[in-house]
Design an enzyme around this catalytic site. Structure first.
Site, PDB file in Angstrom:
ATOM      1  N   ARG A 266      65.171-109.171  29.819  1.00  0.00           N
ATOM      2  CA  ARG A 266      65.348-110.444  30.534  1.00  0.00           C
ATOM      3  C   ARG A 266      66.742-110.646  31.117  1.00  0.00           C
ATOM      4  NH1 ARG A 266      62.059-110.611  26.386  1.00  0.00           N
ATOM      5  NH2 ARG A 266      59.886-111.180  26.827  1.00  0.00           N
TER       6      ARG A 266
ATOM      7  N   ASP B 130      63.050 -97.838  20.138  1.00  0.00           N
ATOM      8  CA  ASP B 130      63.820 -96.660  20.562  1.00  0.00           C
ATOM      9  C   ASP B 130      64.326 -95.771  19.427  1.00  0.00           C
ATOM     10  OD1 ASP B 130      66.395 -99.068  21.445  1.00  0.00           O
ATOM     11  OD2 ASP B 130      66.057 -98.098  19.506  1.00  0.00           O
TER      12      ASP B 130
ATOM     13  N   HIS C 100      57.613-104.048  16.746  1.00  0.00           N
ATOM     14  CA  HIS C 100      56.868-103.729  17.979  1.00  0.00           C
ATOM     15  C   HIS C 100      56.542-102.248  18.086  1.00  0.00           C
ATOM     16  CE1 HIS C 100      58.583-107.674  19.856  1.00  0.00           C
ATOM     17  NE2 HIS C 100      57.610-107.890  19.000  1.00  0.00           N
TER      18      HIS C 100
END
Ligand code: APR
Length: 261
Positions: A41, A110, A127
């Protein structure tokens, strides 16, 4: 933020870490931008270039064009087996080595907290993790480094080599249930913490953003290290509007000095 202010705030954060007995660090995409991975964002982030509505589990499962787009987004932005931990990840690993870290709860996929040296059983990936893709038919798992070359060679929607079933990255897409056991344990750890440090997150995506809320509601103090504002800024005992790498390195250094390492 000028270096004097940063130094004073880092000093306060280091003191809170020394006083704490259960530090939970909550991270978002902003901790990995200094490793070359775009966040979502910030200006120029992923959702500036791609439409989040395309990134839903429903579209991935039912719409081949959306599936193609989602693999393209991953190839262009998040499939980063080359990314390396940056000083912010290293500082958190240092806090672990100083026995000052209970765990990391991360929204990131990651694997950089583990690469920096935080053991896998102290990292709760709400996630998922971009290290694997799973066949939804036969369950076979493929490591990232087998999938990426296929995408680089132009395969747009990789499928299972075993059964030709649909391959799905082992990450949580919008509309998809978070891994239940991970969410339960992360929630429990957040509620048991006495200090929560939020690094690099807008804190706008739920249920992940509940973690720092659970911590504060359970009496934990809050430290926020973030370049832009968050809905919890007013609850922070220490609010550092600076880059995660610089701020966290300074904090970890001060903790080391104070424990005489
Ligand atoms: N240092 C400190 N803060 C930073 C840095 C940096 N180097 N780089 C970016 N930031 C801040 C940005 O200002 C922003 O407030 O990190 C925050 C990143 O916020 P988002 O891009 O919204 O990332 P995140 O909060 O992790 O998003 C949550 O949204 O799209 C979903 O599943 C995706 O896990 C992701 C979730």
């Amino acid at each position: 933020m000028d270096s004097q202010d940063l130094d004073a705030l880092a000093e306060k954060a280091a003191d809170l870490i020394l006083e704490s007995r259960k530090l939970v660090v909550f991270t978002g995409a902003g901790i990995s931008t200094e490793s070359g991975i775009p966040d979502f964002r910030s200006p120029g982030g992923i959702w500036d270039r791609f439409d989040p509505d395309d990134f839903t589990i429903d579209k991935f499962l039912n719409n081949p064009e959306s599936r193609r787009k989602q693999w393209h987004i991953l190839k262009e932005g998040l499939l980063t087996d080359k990314a390396l931990p940056n000083p912010a990840h290293d500082a958190i690993a240092e806090l672990y080595r100083l026995d000052k870290l209970d765990c990391v709860i991360t929204q990131n996929i990651d694997n950089l907290h583990q690469k920096a040296g935080v053991p896998g059983d102290r990292v709760f990936e709400l996630h998922g993790n971009m290290q694997w893709a799973i066949c939804l038919e036969c369950g076979r798992r493929y490591p990232l480094d087998e999938i990426k070359p296929r995408l680089d060679r132009g395969e747009e929607i990789p499928d299972c080599e075993e059964c030709r079933g649909m391959l799905k990255p082992d990450i949580v897409m919008f509309g998809e249930q978070l891994p239940v056991k991970v969410l339960e344990e992360a929630s429990r750890r957040a509620m048991a913490s006495d200090l929560c440090i939020v690094i690099g997150s807008t804190l706008v995506v739920y249920p992940a953003a509940l973690m720092p809320i659970y911590a504060v509601e359970s009496g934990a103090k809050l430290v926020i290290v973030n370049l832009s504002s968050t809905p919890m800024d007013h609850q922070a005992a220490v609010l550092i509007r600076a880059k995660a790498g610089e701020a966290m390195s300074k904090i970890a250094q001060k903790v080391k000095e104070k424990v005489g390492r």
